[in-house]
Structure formats: structure tokens, C-alpha cells
Design an enzyme around this catalytic site. Structure first.
Site, PDB file in Angstrom:
ATOM      1  N   ASN A  59      55.655 -92.729 -26.079  1.00 28.95           N
ATOM      2  CA  ASN A  59      56.552 -91.487 -26.627  1.00 28.95           C
ATOM      3  C   ASN A  59      55.973 -90.062 -26.303  1.00 28.95           C
ATOM      4  OD1 ASN A  59      54.543 -92.688 -28.629  1.00 28.95           O
ATOM      5  ND2 ASN A  59      55.226 -91.159 -29.644  1.00 28.95           N
ATOM      6  N   GLN A  71      61.363 -95.867 -26.863  1.00 29.27           N
ATOM      7  CA  GLN A  71      61.703 -94.552 -25.716  1.00 29.27           C
ATOM      8  C   GLN A  71      62.425 -95.207 -24.568  1.00 29.27           C
ATOM      9  OE1 GLN A  71      61.478 -91.546 -26.871  1.00 29.27           O
ATOM     10  NE2 GLN A  71      60.292 -92.009 -28.645  1.00 29.27           N
ATOM     11  N   SER A 102      65.370 -98.129 -31.861  1.00 31.75           N
ATOM     12  CA  SER A 102      66.010 -97.315 -32.942  1.00 31.75           C
ATOM     13  C   SER A 102      67.328 -96.678 -32.463  1.00 31.75           C
ATOM     14  CB  SER A 102      65.023 -96.315 -33.707  1.00 31.75           C
ATOM     15  OG  SER A 102      64.098 -96.835 -34.463  1.00 31.75           O
ATOM     16  N   CYS A 150      56.389 -89.030 -35.546  1.00 33.13           N
ATOM     17  CA  CYS A 150      56.008 -89.891 -36.879  1.00 33.13           C
ATOM     18  C   CYS A 150      54.467 -89.707 -37.399  1.00 33.13           C
ATOM     19  CB  CYS A 150      55.834 -91.497 -36.375  1.00 33.13           C
ATOM     20  SG  CYS A 150      57.649 -91.989 -35.797  1.00 33.13           S
TER      21      CYS A 150
END
Length: 381
Positions: free
Chosen positions: A149, A177, A197, A324
Site C-alpha cells: 500500500n 490494493q 475492501s 491506517c
């Protein structure tokens, strides 16, 4: 705002919102209900499951919808650890994994499991010989992310999966990703578990998924974390987020349709931005430039603090690490693992482009960042 932080999250595509709206307003029934309203919600979830499965090359029944990749990672690692504990308690992962993976592994270490954290080479790539040497007879899971990421580096997951399977271990990849940005076929890659996600592929936040192999030769066994209702074939109980799942399905379908053309356009913009920024003295790219995702560049600016650069780039969204762990004052664990010292790690910016970026955005960023870097370096003189 010029938004160049698409690895943190993406803008919701208007076409995704349009698909979701009926299920936020008129079609609000529970997908588990048997009346006609519930049946319509159930059919919408079924279609979304098919759309995501088509993007990943899996069977719809091999998908579990979750609240996002973090939940999927927890379900996969903890579920496999519990289910295969009698076979072994050793897990192999990588120092540059997302904190969701690393934190779960540390949690399991406190419960009697042993975890090997593999180093990476200075360019961020794994050495396959190092992977092979780390896998033992009691290894139950090898977990390697598909795309980093922070740097965009793409790991050779197909070859790593083969090494894991040769030793009888399962292979998992955090593809957060990668899904929707590059072609992925779980059957061809030999992946046993894969997570993602929705908000990384122009879908809504609060929804994601976990692929769990059910086909031969490796039907994955996994204990559930959530109980109460038996939703998602007993693996993830709780009322389904129908609007989110519909949005995820539509986002997956749009990515499948536009991936080729978006790859070409976004890569050209990334290369233009990178060339302009590397023209600034004292800059260099972090990570392997041949094996990385087309939308990402991570650049070191010598003598400049990343937070100061971000503050100077008023109106432009970029990142100095993983979203995050943005609240952390620690340097990037990814860059440190690649051999940068703390001062260097605090002097890097990540630029991640996406569907809604334009050439004008790139030109403005190049110009403004050149001014910011020059100003910051003048202060140090």
C-alpha cells in the site's frame, strides 16, 4: 481539492451510488426475510456476489462479505489458526505487510503461535529462496500481500503460493490494493484466501470481502469469529449490509469493464508526475520500479520533513505512509524494512492516483511541490 491519495481511499463512483440508492430508500428490506421485499434484497446481494466473483475468477459461493479487509484478515488468519492448530502453529508473513496482518500475527504469538516475519530486499521485493527456507513442516499459513500500500511493489504471489503448497501450507494474500486495479484470477494464482475492501475500488466504505477456496485440491477449513444467525454460510453472522454489498458489486463490475483503459491512462499520469518530481535535486523512488502498481509512486525528498511538505501542499491530498497508521508518530515500518533510516523515512511522500485524476492535477502538484521543497530546504541553510 486535488486528490492523490487513492491508496488510502477512493471517491465513490457516481454510478455506484446510483446502484445503491434504491436499497438505502425504497428497497430497505432484510435480505434474510422471505417476503417479496426481502427476496428482492436477496437477489440484489446474489447479483453482487456474482459480480465480485467474476472479477476474481472464483465461485460466488466462495465469497464471504465483511465490513472490509481488516475484518476479513482477522477472520482468515484467526479462523485458519484455530482450525489447523492440531497440524501446526507456525505462520510465515512479511515485515512490510499491512498492520492489520502484523497485529493479528502478534496477537496469535501471545496465544502460543510462532510467526516468522520475512525481510524484503532494498527494492521491497521478497527473495523466493528466503521464503522457501522459512516454510517448515508445521507451517499452516503463508501470508504475503499482493501489492504494498505504501510503495505499490507487486510480490510474486503465484510463485510464493507454489512454495507454500509444496510444503502443505495454505497461502493467503491481502489484495486490498490489487483488487479492481489489476487482473487477478485466484485459480490461476493458486490463492487459498484473499481479502479486499470496497472503498479502495470506488465503492462504499464499510464493506469488503474474503475469498475462501472451496474447490479442489485445497478446501480451506476455517473457524468463524462471529456467531449468531448463521449468515454467510455460518462464517460471518449479522444482518447483511445490502446497500454496501450492492455498491461493492457495482464497483467490481465497473473495474472489470474499465481496467485496461484505466491502467494505460493512470500509468501515463503517474509517470509524468514521477518524472517531474525526480527532476527536483535530491529525490529518488522507493521500491522496485518494474514490479509495482501503475498508480503509485513513493518518493524520498532529501532534507524535507514529510509532514511539512504535506502542510505546504495546501489543497493537494498526498500521504506520508499508511492511512491506517496515520495517527502514529513512528516512521513507516515498510520503508524501514527496505533499509531507509528514520530521517529518510520521515522525508518520503506517497502519491497514489486514481480514476478521477487529471493531467491538470499532475501539473499543479509538480509545480507546487517544487516550490515547497525549495522553500523547506532554504530554511535549513
Amino acid at each position: 481539492m486535488i486528490y492523490l491519495d487513492n491508496n488510502a481511499t477512493t471517491r465513490l463512483d457516481p454510478r455506484v451510488l446510483e446502484a445503491m440508492m434504491p436499497f438505502l430508500t425504497e428497497e430497505y428490506a432484510n435480505a434474510a426475510s422471505t417476503h417479496p421485499f426481502g427476496v428482492r434484497a436477496h437477489e440484489a446481494v446474489k447479483l453482487a456476489r456474482q459480480q465480485v466473483a467474476q472479477l476474481l475468477g472464483c465461485e460466488p459461493t466462495e465469497l464471504i462479505f465483511t465490513s472490509g479487509a481488516t475484518e476479513a484478515i482477522n477472520l482468515a488468519i484467526k479462523g485458519v489458526a484455530d482450525s489447523y492448530a492440531s497440524r501446526g502453529k507456525h505462520i510465515v508473513t512479511v515485515q512490510t505487510e499491512h498492520t492489520a496482518v502484523l497485529d493479528v500475527c502478534r496477537y496469535l504469538e501471545g496465544r502460543g503461535y510462532e510467526v516468522t516475519y520475512l525481510p524484503v530486499q532494498p527494492d521491497g521485493l521478497l527473495d523466493l529462496a528466503t521464503v522457501q527456507q522459512a516454510i517448515r513442516p508445521d507451517t499452516i499459513l503463508v501470508s504475503v500481500m499482493a501489492v504494498n500500500n505504501e510503495t505499490g511493489v507487486i510480490q510474486p504471489i503465484q510463485q510464493i503460493a507454489e512454495l507454500a503448497h509444496a510444503a502443505g501450507a495454505l497461502f493467503m494474500t491481502d489484495a486490498t490494493q490489487a483488487v479492481g486495479k489489476m487482473p487477478l484470477d485466484v485459480e490461476q494464482l493458486g490463492v487459498d484466501l484473499l481479502m479486499f475492501s470496497g472503498h479502495k475500488l470506488y465503492g462504499p466504505k464499510g464493506v469488503g470481502g474474503l475469498y475462501v477456496r472451496h474447490r479442489k485440491p485445497r478446501r480451506v477449513k476455517m473457524d468463524a469469529l462471529l456467531h449468531g444467525g448463521g449468515h454467510e454460510r455460518g462464517m460471518r453472522s449479522g444482518t447483511l449490509n445490502v446497500p454496501g454489498i450492492v455498491g461493492l458489486g457495482q464497483a467490481a463490475e465497473l473495474c472489470r469493464q474499465t481496467m485496461k483503459e484505466e491502467t494505460v491512462r493512470i500509468e501515463a499520469l503517474r509517470d509524468e508526475l514521477e518524472a517531474g518530481l525526480l527532476a527536483i535535486p535530491g529525490t529518488r523512488v522507493n521500491g522496485n520500479r518494474a514490479h509495482r502498481l501503475y498508480n503509485t509512486t513513493n518518493i524520498l525528498f532529501e532534507g524535507c520533513d514529510s509532514d511539512a511538505m504535506i502542510m505546504g501542499l495546501e489543497g493537494i491530498a498526498v500521504s506520508n505512509g499508511s492511512a491506517c497508521t496515520a495517527a502514529s508518530v513512528d516512521p513507516s515500518h515498510v520503508l524501514l524494512a527496505m533499509g531507509l533510516n528514520e530521517t529518510e523515512a520521515f522525508s518520503c511522500l506517497r502519491f497514489s492516483l486514481g480514476r478521477f485524476c487529471s493531467e491538470t492535477d499532475i501539473n499543479i502538484c509538480e509545480s507546487l511541490l517544487g516550490e515547497v521543497v525549495g522553500r523547506l530546504r532554504s530554511y535549513a541553510l
